[in-house]
Scaffold this motif. Structure first.
Motif, mmCIF file in Angstrom:
data_model
loop_
_atom_site.group_PDB
_atom_site.id
_atom_site.type_symbol
_atom_site.label_atom_id
_atom_site.label_comp_id
_atom_site.label_asym_id
_atom_site.label_seq_id
_atom_site.Cartn_x
_atom_site.Cartn_y
_atom_site.Cartn_z
ATOM 1 N N GLN A 55 48.842 28.897 30.850
ATOM 2 C CA GLN A 55 49.674 29.543 29.844
ATOM 3 C C GLN A 55 49.760 31.040 30.094
ATOM 4 O OE1 GLN A 55 47.287 27.776 26.655
ATOM 5 N NE2 GLN A 55 49.234 27.112 25.739
ATOM 6 N N LEU A 56 48.658 31.639 30.550
ATOM 7 C CA LEU A 56 48.637 33.078 30.777
ATOM 8 C C LEU A 56 49.504 33.467 31.976
ATOM 9 C CD1 LEU A 56 44.898 33.922 30.160
ATOM 10 C CD2 LEU A 56 46.836 34.546 28.733
ATOM 11 N N MET A 57 49.584 32.620 32.965
ATOM 12 C CA MET A 57 50.278 32.963 34.202
ATOM 13 C C MET A 57 51.428 31.977 34.454
ATOM 14 S SD MET A 57 47.085 34.048 36.626
ATOM 15 C CE MET A 57 46.279 32.486 36.456
ATOM 16 N N PRO A 58 52.558 32.179 33.848
ATOM 17 C CA PRO A 58 53.694 31.283 34.116
ATOM 18 C C PRO A 58 54.094 31.347 35.581
ATOM 19 C CG PRO A 58 54.049 32.633 32.145
ATOM 20 C CD PRO A 58 52.853 33.170 32.836
ATOM 21 N N LYS A 59 54.910 30.407 35.941
ATOM 22 C CA LYS A 59 55.262 30.288 37.361
ATOM 23 C C LYS A 59 56.114 31.453 37.845
ATOM 24 C CE LYS A 59 55.036 25.266 37.469
ATOM 25 N NZ LYS A 59 55.740 23.986 37.755
ATOM 26 N N PHE A 60 56.819 32.110 36.931
ATOM 27 C CA PHE A 60 57.696 33.191 37.388
ATOM 28 C C PHE A 60 56.933 34.491 37.593
ATOM 29 C CE2 PHE A 60 57.991 32.897 32.757
ATOM 30 C CZ PHE A 60 57.579 34.146 32.388
ATOM 31 N N PHE A 61 55.555 34.547 37.302
ATOM 32 C CA PHE A 61 54.759 35.744 37.594
ATOM 33 C C PHE A 61 54.630 35.874 39.103
ATOM 34 C CE2 PHE A 61 52.096 36.167 33.459
ATOM 35 C CZ PHE A 61 53.253 36.457 32.767
ATOM 36 N N THR A 62 54.774 37.083 39.573
ATOM 37 C CA THR A 62 54.557 37.325 41.002
ATOM 38 C C THR A 62 53.076 37.468 41.280
ATOM 39 O OG1 THR A 62 54.711 39.713 40.740
ATOM 40 C CG2 THR A 62 56.781 38.509 41.103
ATOM 41 N N PHE A 63 52.733 37.421 42.547
ATOM 42 C CA PHE A 63 51.326 37.577 42.939
ATOM 43 C C PHE A 63 50.795 38.959 42.516
ATOM 44 C CE2 PHE A 63 48.044 38.692 46.068
ATOM 45 C CZ PHE A 63 47.143 37.666 45.828
ATOM 46 N N ALA A 64 51.648 39.993 42.651
ATOM 47 C CA ALA A 64 51.225 41.350 42.262
ATOM 48 C C ALA A 64 50.953 41.430 40.764
ATOM 49 C CB ALA A 64 52.286 42.362 42.677
ATOM 50 N N ASP A 65 51.791 40.742 39.917
ATOM 51 C CA ASP A 65 51.541 40.741 38.470
ATOM 52 C C ASP A 65 50.202 40.087 38.153
ATOM 53 O OD1 ASP A 65 53.961 41.974 38.075
ATOM 54 O OD2 ASP A 65 55.059 40.085 37.791
ATOM 55 N N ARG A 66 49.938 38.996 38.840
ATOM 56 C CA ARG A 66 48.680 38.283 38.578
ATOM 57 C C ARG A 66 47.463 39.094 39.021
ATOM 58 N NH1 ARG A 66 50.172 32.017 40.189
ATOM 59 N NH2 ARG A 66 51.914 31.796 38.727
ATOM 60 N N ILE A 67 47.581 39.870 40.093
ATOM 61 C CA ILE A 67 46.457 40.733 40.522
ATOM 62 C C ILE A 67 46.083 41.698 39.400
ATOM 63 C CG2 ILE A 67 45.813 42.599 42.087
ATOM 64 C CD1 ILE A 67 47.361 41.167 44.288
ATOM 65 N N HIS A 68 47.079 42.282 38.728
ATOM 66 C CA HIS A 68 46.798 43.214 37.642
ATOM 67 C C HIS A 68 46.041 42.521 36.502
ATOM 68 C CE1 HIS A 68 47.368 46.717 35.084
ATOM 69 N NE2 HIS A 68 47.819 45.892 34.128
ATOM 70 N N LEU A 69 46.461 41.271 36.174
ATOM 71 C CA LEU A 69 45.789 40.539 35.107
ATOM 72 C C LEU A 69 44.352 40.185 35.492
ATOM 73 C CD1 LEU A 69 45.824 39.126 32.383
ATOM 74 C CD2 LEU A 69 46.826 37.135 33.508
ATOM 75 N N TRP A 70 44.157 39.699 36.740
ATOM 76 C CA TRP A 70 42.788 39.347 37.158
ATOM 77 C C TRP A 70 41.869 40.575 37.182
ATOM 78 C CZ3 TRP A 70 45.705 36.449 41.464
ATOM 79 C CH2 TRP A 70 46.020 35.157 41.028
ATOM 80 N N THR A 71 42.414 41.728 37.582
ATOM 81 C CA THR A 71 41.600 42.954 37.616
ATOM 82 C C THR A 71 41.141 43.329 36.206
ATOM 83 O OG1 THR A 71 42.767 43.750 39.576
ATOM 84 C CG2 THR A 71 41.558 45.375 38.262
ATOM 85 N N GLN A 72 42.082 43.332 35.235
ATOM 86 C CA GLN A 72 41.723 43.666 33.862
ATOM 87 C C GLN A 72 40.759 42.631 33.273
ATOM 88 O OE1 GLN A 72 42.426 46.399 32.209
ATOM 89 N NE2 GLN A 72 43.494 47.216 33.997
ATOM 90 N N GLN A 73 40.970 41.364 33.649
ATOM 91 C CA GLN A 73 40.087 40.304 33.170
ATOM 92 C C GLN A 73 38.656 40.510 33.680
ATOM 93 O OE1 GLN A 73 41.202 36.477 34.615
ATOM 94 N NE2 GLN A 73 39.995 35.372 33.094
ATOM 95 N N CYS A 74 38.514 40.844 34.953
ATOM 96 C CA CYS A 74 37.179 41.051 35.542
ATOM 97 C C CYS A 74 36.502 42.281 34.942
ATOM 98 C CB CYS A 74 37.323 41.180 37.066
ATOM 99 S SG CYS A 74 35.733 41.292 37.923
#
Length: 339
Positions: free
Chosen positions: A255-274
């Motif tokens: 739900q947090l990462m829909p398919k239309f998120f790019t890899f760069a968008d997801r890197i930002h989310l994983w960084t903030q999550q960590c």
């Protein structure tokens, strides 16, 4: 008793008690002083006549004291010397204290029976009628022998010295008692002062603890608010609610990462999550890691403490390429569905 005659009104008054040394009149110092005395008419007469004599001509028989316990045996009858000064001075010389001097004064001039002798310090315990068992120095007892006598003037002088010593001892004792009482009061005041200081210290310590706890609560609240702000800023960009940014929540990574998120968008989310995981001090386990890039660290380990570095930035170039292929190949969606 020694009696004195007065002219007006005519009569007799007691001047001195020869047994106790008590005086009822003070002699006026005069070279021509005369004393009226009562004397028997003869050695066998029972009647007395008045005789006027100068003071210097009067003497009182002086009793001869014993010298050691060798002169006394248990059961002997002895007599306590009549002179109070001689009795008390002899008792003090052998170390007898004065707390029983009242019994010794009551025994002056009386006959007594020896019940115990102590040759170590020349003391004798006697049974005195109407008084009881009293300790005396040997020098305070006599066997009835008399010396030539001594002048009344000398007796008066000795009595005056004794009275002065008694008064001086009384004053010293009173001063000593007052000093002891003052020391007690000072000690009590000191104890109260120390108790007051201890109470103040405890109050200060309690106040410091309360202030420290208040500061800690404020700091925790501030950290929570900052985390909420950071999380809200990060998640609001992707249109999901802030409490769904970490593993183990009600919203999955799918739900947090829909398919239309790019890899760069997801890197930002994983960084903030960590980073958020590390700031909140959550416990890392292999089954519940801080973020998805953590699975590609070899060997798999928690984020290092005190650095606040995301797991993605800890990957090597080869690990980052492998992780990107994994995400873009669709395998990441399946893993996110499991969480």
């Amino acid at each position: 008793q020694l009696l004195g005659r007065i002219d007006s009104p005519v009569g007799w008054i007691p001047i001195l008690d020869l047994v106790t040394g008590r005086r009822w009149a003070t002699r006026k110092e005069s070279s021509g002083e005369l004393v009226v005395c009562m004397a028997p008419e003869s050695s066998q007469a029972s009647t007395y006549i008045d005789i006027v004599l100068p003071v210097q001509a009067l003497v009182v028989p002086e009793e001869v004291p014993m010298r050691s316990t060798d002169e006394i045996q248990i059961g002997d009858e002895v007599q306590v010397i009549s002179d109070i000064c001689s009795v008390l001075s002899a008792c003090r010389a052998v170390g007898i204290p004065m707390h029983r001097d009242g019994q010794r004064l009551a025994s002056l001039g009386k006959a007594a029976r020896v019940i115990f002798c102590d040759p170590r310090d020349n003391t004798v315990q006697c049974a005195v009628p109407d008084v009881g068992h009293v300790w005396f120095a040997v020098g305070a007892l006599t066997n009835g022998a008399f010396d030539n006598g001594r002048l009344f003037r000398q007796s008066y002088a000795t009595q005056r010295e004794l009275d002065g010593k008694v008064r001086l001892e009384t004053k010293v004792e009173a001063k000593l008692e007052a000093k002891i009482e003052q020391v007690k009061l000072e000690d009590q005041a000191k104890v109260k002062h120390e108790a007051k200081l201890e109470q103040v210290k405890l109050q200060d310590q309690t106040s410091v603890k309360q202030d420290s706890m208040s500061e800690q609560v404020k700091l925790e609240d501030k950290v929570k608010q900052e985390l909420k702000k950071e999380t809200a800023y990060t998640i609001s960009k992707w249109g999901v609610r802030p409490d769904a940014c970490l593993f183990g929540t009600s919203i999955t990574l799918g739900q947090l990462m829909p398919k239309f998120f790019t890899f760069a968008d997801r890197i930002h989310l994983w960084t903030q999550q960590c980073i958020s995981f590390q700031k909140r001090g959550k416990t890392w386990t292999p089954g519940k890691p801080c973020c998805m890039p953590n699975f590609f660290i070899e060997p798999m380990s928690p984020p290092p403490k005190g650095q606040l570095q995301s797991c993605f930035h800890r990957l090597t170039r080869a690990q980052k390429k492998e992780f990107r292929d994994f995400v873009e190949g669709g395998d990441a969606e399946l893993m996110a569905a499991d969480f």
